[in-house]
Scaffold this motif. Sequence first.
Motif, PDB file in Angstrom:
ATOM      1  N   ALA A   1       0.816  -1.212   0.000  1.00 53.39           N
ATOM      2  CA  ALA A   1       0.000   0.000   0.000  1.00 53.39           C
ATOM      3  C   ALA A   1       0.853   1.267   0.000  1.00 53.39           C
ATOM      4  O   ALA A   1       0.499   2.253  -0.655  1.00 53.39           O
ATOM      5  N   PHE A   2       1.972   1.259   0.700  1.00 52.69           N
ATOM      6  CA  PHE A   2       2.783   2.477   0.769  1.00 52.69           C
ATOM      7  C   PHE A   2       3.379   2.832  -0.590  1.00 52.69           C
ATOM      8  O   PHE A   2       3.520   4.005  -0.922  1.00 52.69           O
ATOM      9  N   TYR A   3       3.711   1.833  -1.421  1.00 58.41           N
ATOM     10  CA  TYR A   3       4.169   2.121  -2.784  1.00 58.41           C
ATOM     11  C   TYR A   3       3.008   2.660  -3.625  1.00 58.41           C
ATOM     12  O   TYR A   3       3.166   3.613  -4.393  1.00 58.41           O
ATOM     13  N   ARG A   4       1.847   2.033  -3.509  1.00 58.51           N
ATOM     14  CA  ARG A   4       0.675   2.481  -4.270  1.00 58.51           C
ATOM     15  C   ARG A   4       0.306   3.915  -3.894  1.00 58.51           C
ATOM     16  O   ARG A   4       0.002   4.737  -4.769  1.00 58.51           O
TER      17      ARG A   4
ATOM     18  N   GLU B   1       0.170   9.612  -5.430  1.00 55.49           N
ATOM     19  CA  GLU B   1       0.409  11.024  -5.124  1.00 55.49           C
ATOM     20  C   GLU B   1       1.174  11.710  -6.261  1.00 55.49           C
ATOM     21  O   GLU B   1       0.819  12.807  -6.693  1.00 55.49           O
ATOM     22  N   PHE B   2       2.231  11.061  -6.757  1.00 51.47           N
ATOM     23  CA  PHE B   2       2.991  11.676  -7.848  1.00 51.47           C
ATOM     24  C   PHE B   2       2.204  11.676  -9.153  1.00 51.47           C
ATOM     25  O   PHE B   2       2.319  12.618  -9.953  1.00 51.47           O
TER      26      PHE B   2
ATOM     27  N   MET C   1      11.475   1.528  -7.511  1.00 50.62           N
ATOM     28  CA  MET C   1      11.989   2.265  -8.660  1.00 50.62           C
ATOM     29  C   MET C   1      10.872   3.022  -9.362  1.00 50.62           C
ATOM     30  O   MET C   1      11.083   4.131  -9.861  1.00 50.62           O
ATOM     31  N   ARG C   2       9.683   2.437  -9.384  1.00 46.01           N
ATOM     32  CA  ARG C   2       8.556   3.133 -10.020  1.00 46.01           C
ATOM     33  C   ARG C   2       8.254   4.439  -9.295  1.00 46.01           C
ATOM     34  O   ARG C   2       8.022   5.474  -9.916  1.00 46.01           O
ATOM     35  N   VAL C   3       8.255   4.397  -7.971  1.00 50.99           N
ATOM     36  CA  VAL C   3       7.996   5.602  -7.182  1.00 50.99           C
ATOM     37  C   VAL C   3       9.108   6.627  -7.413  1.00 50.99           C
ATOM     38  O   VAL C   3       8.843   7.816  -7.616  1.00 50.99           O
ATOM     39  N   VAL C   4      10.345   6.187  -7.397  1.00 53.64           N
ATOM     40  CA  VAL C   4      11.476   7.092  -7.625  1.00 53.64           C
ATOM     41  C   VAL C   4      11.380   7.722  -9.019  1.00 53.64           C
ATOM     42  O   VAL C   4      11.581   8.930  -9.184  1.00 53.64           O
ATOM     43  N   LEU C   5      11.057   6.921 -10.017  1.00 51.11           N
ATOM     44  CA  LEU C   5      10.913   7.453 -11.377  1.00 51.11           C
ATOM     45  C   LEU C   5       9.799   8.493 -11.445  1.00 51.11           C
ATOM     46  O   LEU C   5       9.981   9.577 -12.028  1.00 51.11           O
TER      47      LEU C   5
END
Length: 159
Positions: free
Chosen positions: A14-17, A22-23, A137-141
């Motif tokens: 959930a924290f990644y989602r 948000e981004f 990596m998806r979140v960082v991207l």
Amino acid sequence: MKITILAVGKLKEAFYRDAAAEFQKRLGRYVKLEILETPDEKTPEDASLAERQKILDLEGDRLLKLMRQDAYVIALAIQGKMLDSVELSEKIRLLGVGGTSRIIFVIGGSLGLSDAVLRRADFRLSFSKMTFPHQLMRVVLLEQIYRSYRIMNREPYHK
């Protein structure tokens, strides 16, 4: 400009989602963004080199089927070129000014990207020589794409 993030696997935690959502929301004011996911293959702990290659090829075939031929493809790869945030922003800006209307960022699964996907890529981007979980990596991207647009628009963003 339309940006697609093409990723192997789903965001399971959930924290990644939440971070990705948000981004995505923030990016909505700058660019049309879509995220396409392909299934990841289970990799046995004791997988042979041939088994690993087969998994890479299966995931790679799925990714290639989702890539538009008219898109500029940026593959995330450890062996790619490292850019700082300003350089990435400038790359995206110059692609748009040069007439590119679609950019696809590709994130591989736990084994990375197949040779076929790397050959299709117009550019290979590395965030580090370290290995990161593909979900992170998806979140960082997404964050870096958002930062790129803030830089392009000369808008403040924390450093």
